[in-house]
Design a protein around this motif. Structure first.
Motif, PDB file in Angstrom:
ATOM      1  N   LEU A 175       0.838  -1.192   0.000  1.00 10.87           N
ATOM      2  CA  LEU A 175       0.000   0.000   0.000  1.00 10.87           C
ATOM      3  C   LEU A 175       0.878   1.249   0.000  1.00 10.87           C
ATOM      4  N   LEU A 176       0.501   2.222  -0.821  1.00  9.28           N
ATOM      5  CA  LEU A 176       1.279   3.449  -0.961  1.00  9.28           C
ATOM      6  C   LEU A 176       0.369   4.651  -0.759  1.00  9.28           C
ATOM      7  N   PHE A 177       0.736   5.522   0.168  1.00  7.99           N
ATOM      8  CA  PHE A 177      -0.023   6.738   0.427  1.00  7.99           C
ATOM      9  C   PHE A 177      -0.004   7.602  -0.827  1.00  7.99           C
ATOM     10  N   ALA A 178      -1.160   8.150  -1.195  1.00  3.93           N
ATOM     11  CA  ALA A 178      -1.301   8.846  -2.478  1.00  3.93           C
ATOM     12  C   ALA A 178      -0.321  10.004  -2.629  1.00  3.93           C
ATOM     13  N   ASP A 198      13.771   8.380 -17.894  1.00  3.95           N
ATOM     14  CA  ASP A 198      13.452   8.503 -19.317  1.00  3.95           C
ATOM     15  C   ASP A 198      13.717   7.159 -19.975  1.00  3.95           C
ATOM     16  N   GLY A 199      12.650   6.364 -20.177  1.00  6.07           N
ATOM     17  CA  GLY A 199      12.821   5.053 -20.768  1.00  6.07           C
ATOM     18  C   GLY A 199      11.570   4.611 -21.480  1.00  6.07           C
ATOM     19  N   SER A 200      11.723   3.739 -22.458  1.00  6.36           N
ATOM     20  CA  SER A 200      10.572   3.256 -23.215  1.00  6.36           C
ATOM     21  C   SER A 200       9.828   2.153 -22.471  1.00  6.36           C
ATOM     22  N   ASP A 201      10.433   1.630 -21.403  1.00  4.71           N
ATOM     23  CA  ASP A 201       9.711   0.670 -20.570  1.00  4.71           C
ATOM     24  C   ASP A 201       8.952   1.456 -19.508  1.00  4.71           C
ATOM     25  N   PHE A 202       8.777   0.925 -18.333  1.00  2.00           N
ATOM     26  CA  PHE A 202       8.078   1.635 -17.269  1.00  2.00           C
ATOM     27  C   PHE A 202       8.845   1.450 -15.971  1.00  2.00           C
ATOM     28  N   ILE A 203       8.424   2.167 -14.935  1.00  2.00           N
ATOM     29  CA  ILE A 203       9.130   2.078 -13.660  1.00  2.00           C
ATOM     30  C   ILE A 203       8.125   1.930 -12.526  1.00  2.00           C
ATOM     31  N   ASN A 204       8.435   1.033 -11.588  1.00  2.00           N
ATOM     32  CA  ASN A 204       7.578   0.811 -10.430  1.00  2.00           C
ATOM     33  C   ASN A 204       7.722   1.942  -9.417  1.00  2.00           C
ATOM     34  N   VAL A 205       6.597   2.325  -8.816  1.00  2.00           N
ATOM     35  CA  VAL A 205       6.597   3.306  -7.726  1.00  2.00           C
ATOM     36  C   VAL A 205       5.808   2.696  -6.572  1.00  2.00           C
ATOM     37  N   GLY A 206       6.493   2.348  -5.496  1.00  2.00           N
ATOM     38  CA  GLY A 206       5.828   1.708  -4.370  1.00  2.00           C
ATOM     39  C   GLY A 206       6.526   1.987  -3.055  1.00  2.00           C
ATOM     40  N   SER A 207       5.979   1.410  -1.994  1.00  2.00           N
ATOM     41  CA  SER A 207       6.544   1.595  -0.659  1.00  2.00           C
ATOM     42  C   SER A 207       7.637   0.582  -0.360  1.00  2.00           C
ATOM     43  N   GLY A 208       7.617  -0.542  -1.084  1.00  2.00           N
ATOM     44  CA  GLY A 208       8.612  -1.578  -0.849  1.00  2.00           C
ATOM     45  C   GLY A 208       8.285  -2.505   0.302  1.00  2.00           C
ATOM     46  N   GLU A 209       7.079  -2.357   0.894  1.00  2.00           N
ATOM     47  CA  GLU A 209       6.662  -3.212   2.007  1.00  2.00           C
ATOM     48  C   GLU A 209       5.228  -3.672   1.772  1.00  2.00           C
ATOM     49  N   ASP A 210       4.922  -4.886   2.208  1.00  2.00           N
ATOM     50  CA  ASP A 210       3.543  -5.351   2.074  1.00  2.00           C
ATOM     51  C   ASP A 210       3.016  -5.841   3.412  1.00  2.00           C
TER      52      ASP A 210
END
Length: 317
Positions: free
Chosen positions: A217-220, A235-247
């Motif tokens: 869960l990631l606070f907005a 800057d990349g043609s793929d994508f990048i994860n944005v998260g808290s790193g904890e579940d």
């Protein structure tokens, strides 16, 4: 590391500015001193309408677009209306991106979802795991639409040379969330049910599934901060994860939400309901390498979310 410095008077269009992610982006941009933010309510421009989307882009003439507009919902909503989740999200994405590409909008940030990953992919989820196995059936249609959005960004970069990017957030929660009784995600759904149980003196609340499924869960507002960091440094043609790193397990999350809300009744499991994906934990090492990590603890974020619910939702019902 690439660093993009946007002028503070750049025209920034946030599609979906009233939603959870869009409103958090708006707050984040305002806090950084951006002075030309544009949001167009869906009542004025339905982005599912191709001509409406084209008119918005032509009228606003944005330097940057955050594509946060989407049809979203929890497991129940996805199971009930998969056609709507697939069709409407494809329409929104294609309409906005096609109009933006035609006008040569230099920067667009597409917001995806961690549900794009295979149901049984290794944990934590690395970006390269995309399309390496079957999706989670309960939100497969929504996931396919988001995957199409990633591919659309990649195609635009290849064909038009525009430096658009895609970011994949983990499960978001926070002020501005949707607390609808049937259509909400896990955190707002729990907050509403536990709050109503506390107010009405209900002694027991059932939580969907076994409680063993795990969610990140990631606070907005942390998500907004990470997304703006990605805009400046990725800057990349793929994508990048944005998260808290904890579940956290759903059972432990339910206990934490109950404590935050002040509900002291019994929590049980409704085993007739699905767990959804067994675990969704993003690998955020690429964001960490770019110099960003989340900063809001889960309990802190839940308390802020509950305070917002009390003032903006419960107080008006």
């Amino acid at each position: 590391m690439r660093t993009l410095t946007l002028p503070r008077d750049a025209t920034i269009y946030i599609a979906g500015h009233r939603g959870l992610a869009g409103s958090a982006l708006w707050r984040g941009l305002e806090a950084r001193g951006f002075s030309s933010l544009v949001g167009v309510p869906s009542a004025e421009a339905d982005l599912r309408d191709r001509q409406a989307a084209r008119r918005v882009i032509e009228d606003v003439r944005p330097d940057v677009i955050f594509l946060a507009a989407a049809r979203v919902g929890g497991i129940a909503a996805n199971i009930a209306a998969p056609t709507d989740f697939l069709s409407e999200n494809l329409q929104i994405q294609a309409n906005v991106m096609d109009a933006a590409a035609a006008k040569g909008v230099p920067k667009l940030v597409f917001l995806g979802s961690s549900c794009i990953y295979p149901r049984l992919a290794p944990q934590p989820l690395r970006e390269e795991y995309l399309m390496t196995g079957p999706l989670e059936p309960t939100n497969e249609a929504y996931a396919v639409a988001k995957i199409a959005g990633i591919m659309h960004v990649k195609a635009v970069r290849q064909q038009y040379g525009l430096k658009w990017i895609s970011v994949m957030p983990s499960n978001l929660y926070g002020p501005g969330d949707n607390f609808h009784p049937q259509k909400s995600h896990v955190v707002p759904g729990m907050i509403r049910r536990f709050h109503e149980a506390k107010v009405n003196g209900v002694e027991e609340v059932a939580v969907w599934g076994t409680g063993r499924a795990r969610r990140e869960l990631l606070f907005a507002d942390d998500f907004a901060d990470g997304t703006l960091h990605a805009l400046e440094h990725f800057d990349g043609s793929d994508f990048i994860n944005v998260g808290s790193g904890e579940d956290i397990s759903i059972a432990d999350l339910a206990a934490l939400v109950a404590r935050v809300v002040g509900y002291d009744g019994t929590l049980s499991q409704d085993l007739s309901k699905p767990d959804g994906m067994p675990q969704k934990l993003l690998d955020t090492s690429r964001m960490q390498e770019l110099g960003w990590t989340s900063s809001t603890s889960l309990e802190q974020g839940l308390r802020q979310t509950y305070e917002w619910f009390l003032s903006e939702v419960a107080a008006h019902e």
